[in-house]
Design a protein around this motif. Structure first.
Motif, short mmCIF file in Angstrom:
data_model
loop_
_atom_site.label_atom_id
_atom_site.label_comp_id
_atom_site.label_asym_id
_atom_site.label_seq_id
_atom_site.Cartn_x
_atom_site.Cartn_y
_atom_site.Cartn_z
N ALA A 1 0.88 -1.21 -0.02
CA ALA A 1 0.04 0.08 0.08
C ALA A 1 0.74 1.22 -0.14
O ALA A 1 0.59 2.26 0.53
CB ALA A 1 -0.97 0.09 1.06
N LEU A 2 2.00 1.15 -0.66
CA LEU A 2 2.73 2.62 -0.76
C LEU A 2 1.98 3.19 -2.16
O LEU A 2 1.41 2.52 -2.95
CB LEU A 2 4.34 2.26 -1.23
CG LEU A 2 5.05 1.62 -0.19
CD1 LEU A 2 6.27 1.02 -0.52
CD2 LEU A 2 5.42 2.78 0.66
N ASP A 3 2.23 4.48 -1.93
CA ASP A 3 1.43 5.15 -3.02
C ASP A 3 2.39 5.21 -4.59
O ASP A 3 3.47 6.07 -4.46
CB ASP A 3 1.34 6.74 -2.89
CG ASP A 3 0.24 7.33 -3.65
OD1 ASP A 3 0.07 6.96 -4.88
OD2 ASP A 3 -0.75 8.20 -3.04
N PRO A 4 2.26 4.51 -5.54
CA PRO A 4 2.90 4.21 -6.82
C PRO A 4 3.20 5.68 -7.45
O PRO A 4 3.87 5.88 -8.20
CB PRO A 4 2.35 3.24 -7.41
CG PRO A 4 0.99 3.32 -7.19
CD PRO A 4 0.92 3.71 -5.66
N GLU A 5 2.22 6.53 -7.09
CA GLU A 5 2.44 7.82 -8.00
C GLU A 5 3.07 9.13 -7.26
O GLU A 5 3.26 10.03 -7.81
CB GLU A 5 0.78 8.58 -8.05
CG GLU A 5 0.10 7.65 -8.83
CD GLU A 5 -1.46 8.29 -9.34
OE1 GLU A 5 -1.43 8.45 -10.57
OE2 GLU A 5 -2.16 8.37 -8.38
N LEU A 6 3.47 8.56 -6.07
CA LEU A 6 4.37 9.48 -5.19
C LEU A 6 6.00 8.89 -5.13
O LEU A 6 6.11 7.67 -5.29
CB LEU A 6 3.87 9.90 -3.80
CG LEU A 6 2.39 10.19 -3.78
CD1 LEU A 6 2.27 10.48 -2.18
CD2 LEU A 6 2.07 11.31 -4.70
N ASN A 7 6.99 9.71 -5.03
CA ASN A 7 8.04 9.26 -4.69
C ASN A 7 8.40 8.83 -3.28
O ASN A 7 7.47 9.07 -2.44
CB ASN A 7 9.31 10.44 -5.13
CG ASN A 7 9.40 11.68 -4.49
OD1 ASN A 7 9.02 11.69 -3.16
ND2 ASN A 7 9.73 12.73 -4.94
N ARG B 1 7.77 4.13 6.99
CA ARG B 1 6.37 4.76 7.09
C ARG B 1 5.83 4.44 8.29
O ARG B 1 5.21 5.43 8.84
CB ARG B 1 5.70 4.50 5.75
CG ARG B 1 4.48 5.23 5.52
CD ARG B 1 3.78 4.94 4.34
NE ARG B 1 2.91 3.65 4.60
CZ ARG B 1 1.98 3.29 3.49
NH1 ARG B 1 1.46 4.05 2.53
NH2 ARG B 1 1.55 2.15 3.55
#
Lengths: 309, 258
Positions: free
Chosen positions: A90-96, A151
């Motif tokens: 559940a890491l945000d792939p659209e963010l670095n 995180r």
């Protein structure tokens, strides 16, 4: 009922979904500063238990206290003090990488320089500083896992909850995660994890609960579980033709015998003594493995099933 | 939590901020897609088709369509991202999953998404407004109120789209919403042609859709024909937001906290 240093307390904790009863009335108490593990196969009820603790699903029945609070009433306050590494990254792939940490920190009210300092510190701790501007999809599986752990630590949690922290990782990445978790345990952080790797449980956990079909079968320090429910040693013998001497011929050296397919598991106190006795009987096991007993054997003995299929 | 308070909660703005961060990485292509396509339709229909006739009582087709396209742009930008984008965020990217692991309430997620769709429709709508102003199709200072109406339209269009994105089982089902709801709504929204010649029952259906009211407000603002009726059309949108904005929250909660 709830000792001073108990951080998670469950009594008759139950979770029923529409079709299945995933958790069937379990009791446990987790103390501050320990690493507590749930060991079981997929579908044993580990994830449901974790989700009830980190307030992702509501319990069906029983008592549950996390940091002295009831998830049914104080979910938001509990979440504020937990670090969660869920099974899906559940890491945000659209963010670095850095944005992932800063955004997550902001949900806990950590913003500005404080958030940036904390992010840098965690990226260093988990050895991913070099990737701070990389997009998540550019990271390897092991790096993603370390980023999720970073995180989860962003809010300086009182308990770090990890649901199968190394599932799907290659051995090298797994070792790195273990090193990280060991450092966190040594720093005094309370860890709660699930796993179906007995080696992981043995390495990291001070206490392990063996969980199967929604019930806790045993709970103790890993080494104690092994001696109590398996034995010191195991002799695995492939016995296709049934020539293996019976226990009665072996002078009571075999504490317990299990057969799975053609393989016979002889639980005993000392493999050398047992092999010596077999040789004296004129039996020289053609293919065998002589090893120490592990949690795997505990699991096999208790459930009749193997941990990792 | 106080329902209205969610709109102003810090977490709602953090949800908004997450979408802004992601959007910044492909902002130019997003702007191009959301402007070029409606602009192509606008030019082709307005100047191509419109060259052959004018609308009795309304003037040229291009002049009639210009404010209608403000409503259409708001509808398309908000719907696309609230339906498809939110589906992607939920199912493929686990964005909401990690938000509820942190102390973010589903109500704040909905509020943040509404704020984001308000931003999108305002931005893209204003770009389109600049284009039609360049063609000399804006005739009143009332048009300065368009950004506000664009923002409200973005929210009202995002409500059903967000609901759909949280209840569908597969992404194919999203297309049902586009085919059976969005497209018919555009056809009876008064975007391309006046509705006076429609049967009464069709007008009743049109009245029930937000696009119909948004287009009426944009037309009045752009042409400078603002009346008390215009205020009522805007009020329709406000009431719709107040009544329906929290409907998707139930579904979000069901999906993210069961």
């Amino acid at each position: 009922m709830c000792a001073q240093n108990t951080v998670v307390y469950a009594r008759s904790l139950t979770k029923r979904y529409a079709e299945v009863e995933a958790v069937r009335g379990i009791d446990f108490a987790i103390h501050a500063g320990e690493c507590y593990g749930f060991l079981g196969v997929n579908g044993a009820g580990k994830t449901s238990t974790m989700k009830m603790i980190y307030c992702r699903v509501a319990r069906t029945a029983g008592e549950l206290l996390v940091l002295g609070m009831d998830p049914a009433r104080d979910a938001s306050r509990i979440k504020q003090r937990l670090g969660v590494v869920a099974q899906e990254n559940a890491l945000d792939p659209e963010l670095n990488v850095e944005e992932n940490l800063l955004l997550y920190a902001s949900f806990f009210g950590i913003t500005g320089n404080g958030a940036r300092d904390r992010a840098r510190e965690l990226l260093d701790l988990l050895a991913i500083s070099a990737k701070s501007k990389a997009l998540v999809r550019e990271l390897s599986g092991g790096m993603k896992r370390r980023l999720v752990i970073a995180r989860a630590l962003v809010n300086r949690p009182d308990i770090l909850v990890l649901d199968e922290p190394t599932t799907g990782l290659d051995p090298q990445a797994r070792l790195l995660v273990w090193e990280t978790l060991t450092r966190l345990i040594n720093s005094g952080l309370t860890l709660l994890l699930t796993t179906h790797y007995m080696e992981e449980a043995a390495r990291l956990c001070g206490r392990v609960a063996v969980i199967d079909e929604g019930r806790i079968l045993a709970e103790a320090p890993p080494a104690q579980l092994v001696t109590q429910y398996a034995a010191e040693d195991v002799l695995e013998i492939v016995d296709a033709d049934g020539r293996l001497p019976a226990d009665t011929q072996l002078d009571g050296l075999v504490a317990r015998r299990e057969r799975h397919g053609d393989t016979v598991y002889l639980y005993n106190a000392d493999n050398r003594v047992l092999l010596h006795r077999m040789a004296a009987l004129g039996f020289d096991p053609p293919r065998h493995v002589a090893r120490r007993a592990t949690l795997e054997d505990v699991f096999l003995n208790m459930t009749g099933r193997e941990l990792v299929e | 939590m106080n329902a209205l308070g969610a709109f102003f909660s810090r977490n709602a703005w953090r949800v908004f901020h997450r979408n802004l961060l992601a959007w910044q990485k492909y902002a130019w292509s997003s702007v191009a897609i959301n402007i070029v396509e409606p602009f192509a339709y606008f030019l082709a229909l307005g100047f191509g088709l419109g060259a052959y006739f004018s609308l009795t009582g309304y003037g040229s087709l291009v002049q009639f369509m210009a404010p209608g396209f403000l409503g259409l742009t708001a509808l398309n930008t908000a719907t696309f991202d609230a339906a498809w984008g939110a589906y992607e965020r939920r199912v493929f990217n686990g964005v909401y999953e990690s938000m509820v692991t942190a102390p973010v309430d589903p109500l704040e997620i909905a509020a943040g998404e509404y704020l984001w769709q308000a931003f999108r429709s305002t931005l893209y709508g204003c770009l389109f407004l600049a284009v039609i102003a360049g063609f000399g199709l804006v005739h009143s200072w009332w048009a300065l109120l368009c950004p506000l109406v664009l923002a409200l339209s973005g929210i009202v269009f995002a409500i059903p789209a967000l609901l759909v994105s949280f209840v569908v089982k597969t992404q194919e089902h999203l297309f049902y919403y586009f085919s059976f709801v969005v497209t018919p709504m555009v056809m009876i929204g008064g975007v391309f042609f006046p509705l006076d010649k429609f049967p009464k029952w069709a007008l009743v259906i049109a009245w029930l859709t937000p696009l119909y009211h948004a287009v009426k407000v944009f037309r009045a603002l752009v042409l400078g024909t603002v009346t008390a009726q215009t205020a009522l059309e805007a009020l329709w949108i406000l009431v719709a937001i107040a009544v329906f904005a929290f409907v998707p929250v139930r579904s979000i909660r069901a999906k993210l906290a069961n």
